[in-house]
Design an enzyme around this catalytic site. Structure first.
Site, short mmCIF file in Angstrom:
data_model
loop_
_atom_site.label_atom_id
_atom_site.label_comp_id
_atom_site.label_asym_id
_atom_site.label_seq_id
_atom_site.Cartn_x
_atom_site.Cartn_y
_atom_site.Cartn_z
N GLY A 27 43.13 11.47 2.92
CA GLY A 27 43.65 12.73 3.47
C GLY A 27 45.16 12.71 3.54
O GLY A 27 45.81 11.76 3.10
N PHE A 28 45.69 13.76 4.11
CA PHE A 28 47.15 13.89 4.20
C PHE A 28 47.76 12.76 5.04
O PHE A 28 48.52 11.93 4.52
CB PHE A 28 47.47 15.29 4.76
CG PHE A 28 48.81 15.43 5.39
CD1 PHE A 28 49.97 15.08 4.71
CD2 PHE A 28 48.92 15.94 6.68
CE1 PHE A 28 51.22 15.22 5.30
CE2 PHE A 28 50.16 16.10 7.28
CZ PHE A 28 51.30 15.72 6.59
N TYR A 53 36.05 23.17 17.74
CA TYR A 53 36.84 22.04 17.24
C TYR A 53 37.47 21.28 18.41
O TYR A 53 37.38 20.05 18.50
CB TYR A 53 37.92 22.56 16.28
CG TYR A 53 38.79 21.47 15.73
CD1 TYR A 53 38.36 20.68 14.67
CD2 TYR A 53 40.05 21.21 16.27
CE1 TYR A 53 39.16 19.67 14.18
CE2 TYR A 53 40.86 20.21 15.77
CZ TYR A 53 40.41 19.44 14.73
OH TYR A 53 41.19 18.44 14.24
N GLY A 98 40.19 15.61 1.82
CA GLY A 98 41.13 14.66 1.21
C GLY A 98 41.05 14.79 -0.31
O GLY A 98 40.24 15.56 -0.82
#
Ligand code: UDP
Length: 322
Positions: free
Chosen positions: A11-12, A150, A37
């Site tokens: 991922g970032f 979330y 990702g």
């Protein structure tokens, strides 16, 4: 040399963390299902002897158990991220965040492997008293608004990690990441800075949601990763919750103007009402600033990369990526 497991390693933030761990001389195993990702994020690491990329889900016991059996420590970053993904795929969001973390903690506790759990500033919800401090009450909205699922799933991750510390003596640390930006972040799931930069470079309208007076603080991924690396080795961080990010505030309208100026774009900046960008149920936060006292006092953390520099690096990355 230690062996680190990085869930969400493609991922970032995860890929930058892999870079930093490898630079520090460690062995890195990245686990990623490539849902948000991408292989591109770690393509430059392919062929490095000390780097392994395992494509699998953090919810797979078969995949995770052998990795935890040989890890010296775990950075758990795998999660459903991005407001767009959260709003559009709430089941996947809740399941990935809760089940994945449950499994990481359960398997880590078998050998008491140190774990750093990445939570999110989303857990502060619509708390209005800024800056946000780690011991503040969490103010979440109703259960029909996807965004709060979330926040709630991340809060549950935190409860679970802290319960493992208390009950099973697992050396776990919780960090709450505030808006983080830098090269490799994709705008695909809503994140504002790469979205604005891509729009500006393509000469398309820069889409400011609402009236653009909402404010955020953007931390540079390199600064954030530096803090994660320091924290995992700190015994006195175990059982703690830490804000990480920047406390330099900017309005989203001003961010759009800066992106336009720094790219030299002719794009127009347009305001899009929230109900057009999302659905009726969407709620945005007006302000979100971290109180960084706790992490500063523990490891001397200060965000050093200023917003203009962050925007410039994102622009350069997007230009290179074409
Ligand atoms: N935003 C925007 N235009 C976009 C994407 C996001 O104006 O194309 C706004 C969004 O409404 C929020 C801020 O930018 O106020 C940051 O959004 P992001 O999704 O990056 O992070 P958040 O802080 O909301 O988690």
């Amino acid at each position: 040399m230690k062996t680190y497991l990085v869930t969400g390693g493609a991922g970032f933030i995860g890929s930058h963390l892999c870079d930093a761990l490898l630079t520090a001389g460690h062995h890195v195993v990245a686990l990623d299902d490539l849902s948000t990702g991408s292989r591109d994020n770690v393509a430059h690491l392919a062929g490095q002897q000390r780097f392994e990329l395992i494509i699998d889900s953090v919810m797979s016991r078969d995949a995770l158990a052998p990795l935890l059996a040989r890890a010296d420590a775990v950075f758990h970053l795998a999660a459903a991220v991005g407001v767009r993904l959260i709003v559009e795929s709430p089941v996947r969001t809740i399941e990935t965040n809760v089940k994945g973390t449950e499994l990481v903690l359960e398997l880590a506790s078998v050998r008491s492997v140190p774990v750093l759990i990445t939570s999110s500033s989303e857990v502060y919800g619509k708390g209005a008293r800024v800056p946000f401090r780690e011991d503040d009450d969490l103010v979440l909205g109703n259960t029909k608004t996807g965004r709060w699922s979330y926040a709630c799933s991340k809060a549950l991750d935190e409860f679970l990690a802290l319960a493992y510390v208390r009950e099973k003596h697992l050396p776990a640390i919780v960090v709450r990441l505030f808006n983080t930006a830098g090269p490799r972040q994709t705008g695909q799931y809503g994140m504002v800075l790469p979205t604005f930069v891509r729009q500006a470079l393509a000469g398309r309208p820069i889409t400011v949601y609402g009236d653009g007076t909402q404010r955020r603080c953007f931390g540079y991924v390199g600064d954030v990763v530096g803090a994660l690396l320091q924290l995992i080795d700190r015994r006195d961080a175990i059982g703690g919750v830490f804000n990480i990010g920047s406390d330099e505030e900017v309005t989203i309208g001003e961010l759009a103007s800066r992106v336009k100026a720094l790219t030299g774009s002719a794009s127009e900046i347009v305001c899009i009402p929230y109900e057009q960008a999302w659905d009726e149920q969407f709620e945005d936060m007006q302000r979100r600033i971290p109180d960084l006292t706790r992490i500063r006092e523990l490891i001397g953390f200060r965000p050093v990369t200023r917003l203009t520099e962050i925007i410039t690096r994102v622009i350069e990355h997007e230009q290179r990526a074409g």
